[in-house]
Design a protein around this motif. Structure first.
Motif, PDB file in Angstrom:
ATOM      1  N   TYR A 145       0.840  -1.185   0.000  1.00  0.00           N
ATOM      2  CA  TYR A 145       0.000   0.000   0.000  1.00  0.00           C
ATOM      3  C   TYR A 145       0.879   1.239   0.000  1.00  0.00           C
ATOM      4  O   TYR A 145       1.808   1.365   0.800  1.00  0.00           O
ATOM      5  CB  TYR A 145      -0.896   0.010   1.239  1.00  0.00           C
ATOM      6  N   VAL A 146       0.611   2.165  -0.926  1.00  0.00           N
ATOM      7  CA  VAL A 146       1.328   3.432  -1.004  1.00  0.00           C
ATOM      8  C   VAL A 146       0.303   4.546  -0.873  1.00  0.00           C
ATOM      9  O   VAL A 146      -0.466   4.815  -1.793  1.00  0.00           O
ATOM     10  CB  VAL A 146       2.101   3.573  -2.326  1.00  0.00           C
ATOM     11  N   MET A 147       0.278   5.182   0.302  1.00  0.00           N
ATOM     12  CA  MET A 147      -0.658   6.288   0.500  1.00  0.00           C
ATOM     13  C   MET A 147      -0.160   7.524  -0.233  1.00  0.00           C
ATOM     14  O   MET A 147      -0.927   8.211  -0.916  1.00  0.00           O
ATOM     15  CB  MET A 147      -0.812   6.579   1.992  1.00  0.00           C
ATOM     16  N   SER A 148       1.125   7.835  -0.054  1.00  0.00           N
ATOM     17  CA  SER A 148       1.762   8.973  -0.690  1.00  0.00           C
ATOM     18  C   SER A 148       3.247   8.826  -0.461  1.00  0.00           C
ATOM     19  O   SER A 148       3.704   7.802   0.042  1.00  0.00           O
ATOM     20  CB  SER A 148       1.259  10.290  -0.079  1.00  0.00           C
ATOM     21  N   HIS A 149       4.009   9.867  -0.803  1.00  0.00           N
ATOM     22  CA  HIS A 149       5.433   9.785  -0.499  1.00  0.00           C
ATOM     23  C   HIS A 149       5.682   9.825   1.002  1.00  0.00           C
ATOM     24  O   HIS A 149       6.776   9.556   1.467  1.00  0.00           O
ATOM     25  CB  HIS A 149       6.184  10.919  -1.202  1.00  0.00           C
ATOM     26  N   LYS A 150       4.649  10.125   1.782  1.00  0.00           N
ATOM     27  CA  LYS A 150       4.785  10.178   3.230  1.00  0.00           C
ATOM     28  C   LYS A 150       4.679   8.789   3.874  1.00  0.00           C
ATOM     29  O   LYS A 150       5.348   8.513   4.873  1.00  0.00           O
ATOM     30  CB  LYS A 150       3.713  11.084   3.831  1.00  0.00           C
ATOM     31  N   PHE A 151       3.816   7.935   3.362  1.00  0.00           N
ATOM     32  CA  PHE A 151       3.558   6.661   4.047  1.00  0.00           C
ATOM     33  C   PHE A 151       3.334   5.533   3.047  1.00  0.00           C
ATOM     34  O   PHE A 151       2.583   5.675   2.086  1.00  0.00           O
ATOM     35  CB  PHE A 151       2.329   6.788   4.951  1.00  0.00           C
ATOM     36  N   ASN A 152       3.991   4.408   3.281  1.00  0.00           N
ATOM     37  CA  ASN A 152       3.733   3.188   2.517  1.00  0.00           C
ATOM     38  C   ASN A 152       3.962   1.981   3.414  1.00  0.00           C
ATOM     39  O   ASN A 152       4.661   2.061   4.432  1.00  0.00           O
ATOM     40  CB  ASN A 152       4.594   3.118   1.250  1.00  0.00           C
ATOM     41  N   ALA A 153       3.359   0.861   3.039  1.00  0.00           N
ATOM     42  CA  ALA A 153       3.420  -0.329   3.875  1.00  0.00           C
ATOM     43  C   ALA A 153       3.431  -1.580   3.007  1.00  0.00           C
ATOM     44  O   ALA A 153       2.911  -1.588   1.887  1.00  0.00           O
ATOM     45  CB  ALA A 153       2.238  -0.374   4.841  1.00  0.00           C
ATOM     46  N   ALA A 207       7.295   9.306   6.490  1.00  0.00           N
ATOM     47  CA  ALA A 207       8.112  10.520   6.394  1.00  0.00           C
ATOM     48  C   ALA A 207       7.256  11.701   6.833  1.00  0.00           C
ATOM     49  O   ALA A 207       6.503  12.274   6.021  1.00  0.00           O
ATOM     50  CB  ALA A 207       8.612  10.719   4.972  1.00  0.00           C
ATOM     51  N   PRO A 208       7.297  12.095   8.105  1.00  0.00           N
ATOM     52  CA  PRO A 208       6.451  13.188   8.585  1.00  0.00           C
ATOM     53  C   PRO A 208       6.796  14.540   7.979  1.00  0.00           C
ATOM     54  O   PRO A 208       5.964  15.447   7.972  1.00  0.00           O
ATOM     55  CB  PRO A 208       6.694  13.183  10.097  1.00  0.00           C
ATOM     56  N   SER A 209       8.052  14.665   7.483  1.00  0.00           N
ATOM     57  CA  SER A 209       8.454  15.914   6.831  1.00  0.00           C
ATOM     58  C   SER A 209       9.565  15.598   5.854  1.00  0.00           C
ATOM     59  O   SER A 209      10.002  14.460   5.730  1.00  0.00           O
ATOM     60  CB  SER A 209       8.939  16.935   7.867  1.00  0.00           C
ATOM     61  N   LYS A 210      10.043  16.623   5.154  1.00  0.00           N
ATOM     62  CA  LYS A 210      11.141  16.413   4.204  1.00  0.00           C
ATOM     63  C   LYS A 210      12.421  15.998   4.900  1.00  0.00           C
ATOM     64  O   LYS A 210      13.279  15.362   4.300  1.00  0.00           O
ATOM     65  CB  LYS A 210      11.379  17.682   3.394  1.00  0.00           C
ATOM     66  N   LYS A 211      12.562  16.323   6.156  1.00  0.00           N
ATOM     67  CA  LYS A 211      13.800  16.066   6.892  1.00  0.00           C
ATOM     68  C   LYS A 211      13.811  14.681   7.546  1.00  0.00           C
ATOM     69  O   LYS A 211      14.854  14.037   7.635  1.00  0.00           O
ATOM     70  CB  LYS A 211      14.000  17.132   7.972  1.00  0.00           C
TER      71      LYS A 211
END
Length: 782
Positions: free
Chosen positions: A628-636, A697-701
């Protein structure tokens, strides 16, 4: 274990969904298309890219030489691979069960080594023997026959390649992972195909193929990449790469080093059923085998791994249709691991090797040639297990394409030379070979791949080969079909057969052991015992037949499922069998002590030869995975395998073993003259194994990656002389966590915890109780 795993998955996914909802409107992806690499782009979803200006999308299409914006989107959903079909295609279209682990997934996971990284792939059983040293099997069928020498637990049925170069050790038929000259940071992607694949890759691709594809410079100019981490148990891991690329040329220089200590400095001795100190191990090993040189046992009892390597790569790419690539490598390693039961089970293995390989691609033609030379001491202190070797491999193929048909003929030739004559007394037969041995193979293959009605794909491959050292012909096949039921669903079926190649040890072994049974009350003069162990050039290679059904389905553009149901049967296992037996003598060739003592001053000679067993194994299993890929922020990713393995025609000549396995008593003399054959469930391969990984990835950093891997209980047995020992390995779940912070454009710092909860359950019989490793690190890219 299942409840714990389920709760863990739900908690992490809930965190990702909640955090993504909170941050969705706060931060939009900032994408610099000029610096964006293909691997980085795969981390973005279609929604992310749709936020880009149309002119930027067109620029990306041109940059990566794509035919359309839609093709750009497809790259995010299915990484491409070429191992399954010898043609570049995405995983969804593959007619075989296929998995790809990308460089970005490897980096974010925090995996310390290649075998540890395979915990990210469905269908893999990965067990840690000592800190950082692993046993790896695809789907199982390991330690067959149970109760035999632990060398039978070595994976001799999976073909591992680095950029098309097989790294299979032909002495005992195995992959020694510490001999690989590359590290996790050298890898662009790992392509895995499951099941018999010798029709594509030749012998030893029995349970599957693991193809390690290394990185190349992806943009013009100079690039550097250095990664250093350190932690408890004296763990130090360093890797570095220097790359340069211009219009036609690319140059790569890389190196890696790993050092780690064991979690203990004692050794378990099965025949004593106790742990002993390092100072005692050499003497205990010499008691079991009088040839063992106790003084040569390692003095560094705490060392688990000391490994280093250098690599150089040069590629020439004058046009889109022509590419020539050279890779040269040197590696040296010393590890302590379980390899053979020489008293302590854990022993020291030391190796060094040079390799050279050349890959040529001209249009639809591809060719490979490689040379390997090295030295390996498989069991330090045991005469005969140190040898020099040379191997040469050449292969080529061509894809003829006509409308919807692809015809691929191919030819491969292998040659291997092994010698122990510089390390043993050849005249006294103290070695395993006492001289040199050769193996050679030549084979031709033909593969047809036809697509009808744009939905039905039919694939057939046949390989005909000939072992000319020793002489034997063989064949393998693979028939596969897939049907695209809709744009979201692909159904596939595979029927295939593969076999292993001859091993040097099984074929050419020539070892003599002189032993003396000391005097006692019934034998005042003692008895001399001579044991001769010889190979067999007429052994049939191990063979597997498999039938597999599978389905891939895209529930949504960012939710993918893959299920495989497989059934395989294996035969032609081999072991040492006594050719000459006196009354009362055991099947293993060792006479009972009371028989030897009956004649004072006598001399007994026993000859054992390597023979095929009647034993057969059959395995049924199911592997399922969900991405599952929600966005560049979260995948599982979540995956699990259930399997059941049964053994038939398991021959038993020992009354103790028979009673322990069946619960029935039997007369030893009757069983010795007429061995029993039983069927039983093989439980050393766990019935359930699997894992999950989550990246947030909660932020770019910041980036947070967590993974879990676990397996159910395993059971087997071990025999030492006339004694019988049940062996059980408890279920184990291990959690990993890597949290990284991007300080600036060129520096990243991170913490990396492996086996976060410090679960110290033993994973492999008689080896160390491995625990948690906690490291801090820095990555610098310029």
């Amino acid at each position: 274990m299942k409840n714990v795993l389920f709760k863990y998955m739900v908690a992490v996914m809930a965190l990702g969904i909640f955090s993504n909802h909170i941050n969705a409107q706060q931060e939009k992806p900032i994408i610099n298309i000029n610096e964006l690499t293909l691997e980085q782009m795969k981390n973005y979803t279609q929604d992310d890219l749709l936020q880009l200006p149309f002119e930027d999308l067109i620029a990306l299409v041109k940059k990566f030489k794509l035919s359309s914006v839609q093709e750009l989107y497809n790259l995010l959903l299915n990484p491409t691979q070429s191992t399954a079909s010898k043609m570049e295609e995405d995983v969804f279209q593959s007619p075989l069960a296929t998995t790809v682990i990308t460089a970005d997934e490897l980096k974010k996971s925090g995996a310390r080594s290649i075998p540890e990284a395979l915990k990210l792939a469905p269908g893999f059983i990965v067990r840690e023997k000592t800190n950082g040293n692993y046993d790896v099997h695809i789907r199982g069928n390991d330690f067959i026959a149970p109760g035999s020498d632990l060398s039978n637990s070595v994976n001799s049925t999976t073909l591992v390649m680095i950029d098309n170069r097989p790294v299979y050790n032909s002495f005992l038929g195995a992959t020694f992972w510490e001999n690989l000259p590359i590290s996790v940071n050298d890898i662009d992607k790992i392509e895995i195909i499951y099941g018999p694949s010798a029709a594509l890759y030749g012998p030893n691709a029995v349970s599957g193929v693991i193809h390690l594809i290394t990185k190349k410079a992806d943009k013009d100019g100079f690039q550097t990449d250095f990664d250093i981490q350190a932690g408890n148990n004296n763990t130090k891991i360093a890797s570095g790469a220097f790359n340069y690329k211009n219009e036609n040329w690319a140059f790569n220089l890389s190196g890696n080093y790993t050092n780690s200590d064991r979690f203990q400095d004692t050794y378990y001795i099965p025949q004593l059923n106790e742990e002993v100190s390092g100072e005692e191990v050499g003497a205990q090993n010499a008691i079991k085998d009088t040839n063992y040189i106790a003084s040569e046992f390692t003095n560094d009892y705490s060392l688990a791994k000391d490994q280093g390597a250098f690599n150089i790569g040069i590629s020439y790419h004058p046009s889109d249709n022509i590419e020539l690539t050279y890779r040269g490598s040197y590696q040296a390693s010393t590890i302590q691991t379980a390899y053979m039961d020489v008293g302590s089970v854990i022993s020291t293995r030391k190796s060094s090797s040079f390799s050279n390989s050349l890959n040529l691609n001209i249009g639809n033609f591809d060719g490979h040639f490689s040379l390997l030379s090295g030295n390996l001491n498989a069991i330090k202190g045991m005469p005969g297990y140190e040898y020099d070797y040379k191997e040469a491999i050449g292969k080529m193929g061509y894809n003829f394409k006509y409308k919807n048909l692809v015809v691929r003929p191919g030819v491969t030739a292998n040659y291997a030379y092994y010698s122990d004559e510089d390390y043993v007394d050849v005249e006294a037969n103290t070695g395993l070979l006492n001289g040199s041995a050769e193996l050679g193979t030549i084979q031709g293959s033909l593969r047809l791949d036809y697509t009808a009605f744009e939905r039905l794909r039919i694939v057939g491959a046949w390989l005909q080969g000939y072992f000319y050292k020793p002489e034997r012909s063989y064949n393998s096949y693979q028939f596969a079909s897939s049907y695209k039921a809709s744009d979201k669903t692909l159904i596939r079926m595979v029927a295939s057969k593969s076999n292993s190649s001859p091993f040097v040890l099984n074929t050419y072994m020539d070892k003599s052991i002189q032993m003396f049974m000391p005097a006692n009350e019934t034998n005042e003069e003692g008895t001399s015992l001579s044991l001769n162990m010889v190979g067999n050039e007429n052994l049939k290679p191990q063979e597997m037949n498999m039938l597999e059904l599978g389905v891939r389905h895209n529930f949504m553009k960012n939710l993918h499922a893959d299920v495989s149901v497989f059934y395989n049967k294996s035969k032609n296992y081999s072991q040492l069998v006594s050719e000459q037996r006196n009354p009362g003598e055991q099947e293993t060739g060792s006479a009972p002590e009371e028989e030897i003592n009956q004649e004072p001053g006598s001399s007994i000679t026993i000859t054992e030869s390597m023979q095929n067993m009647d034993l057969k194994s059959s395995q049924f299993g199911v592997t399922a995975s969900l991405k599952y890929v929600m966005s560049h922020k979260f995948n599982a990713a979540i995956f699990a395998t259930y399997q059941k393995t049964d053994l038939d025609d398991f021959k038993i000549s020992d009354a103790t073993v028979y009673q322990e396995l069946t619960g029935e008593a039997i007369d030893p003399m009757t069983l010795n003259q007429d061995p029993a054959y039983i069927s039983m469930e093989h439980q050393y391969t766990p019935s359930f194994f699997g894992g999950a990984s989550f990246n947030y990835a909660p932020s770019k950093k910041w980036n947070i990656n967590t993974s879990v891997y676990g397996y159910s209980k395993q059971k087997s047995f071990y025999t030492e002389g006339r004694s019988f020992m049940n062996v059980e390995i408890d279920p184990k779940i291990s959690f990993n966590l890597k949290t990284s912070y991007q300080v600036n454009n060129w520096m990243q710092i991170y913490v990396n915890a492996r086996n976060l909860t410090n679960n110290t359950n033993r994973e492999f019989m008689f080896t160390d109780k491995t625990g948690g490793i906690y490291m801090g690190g820095v990555n610098i890219k310029l």
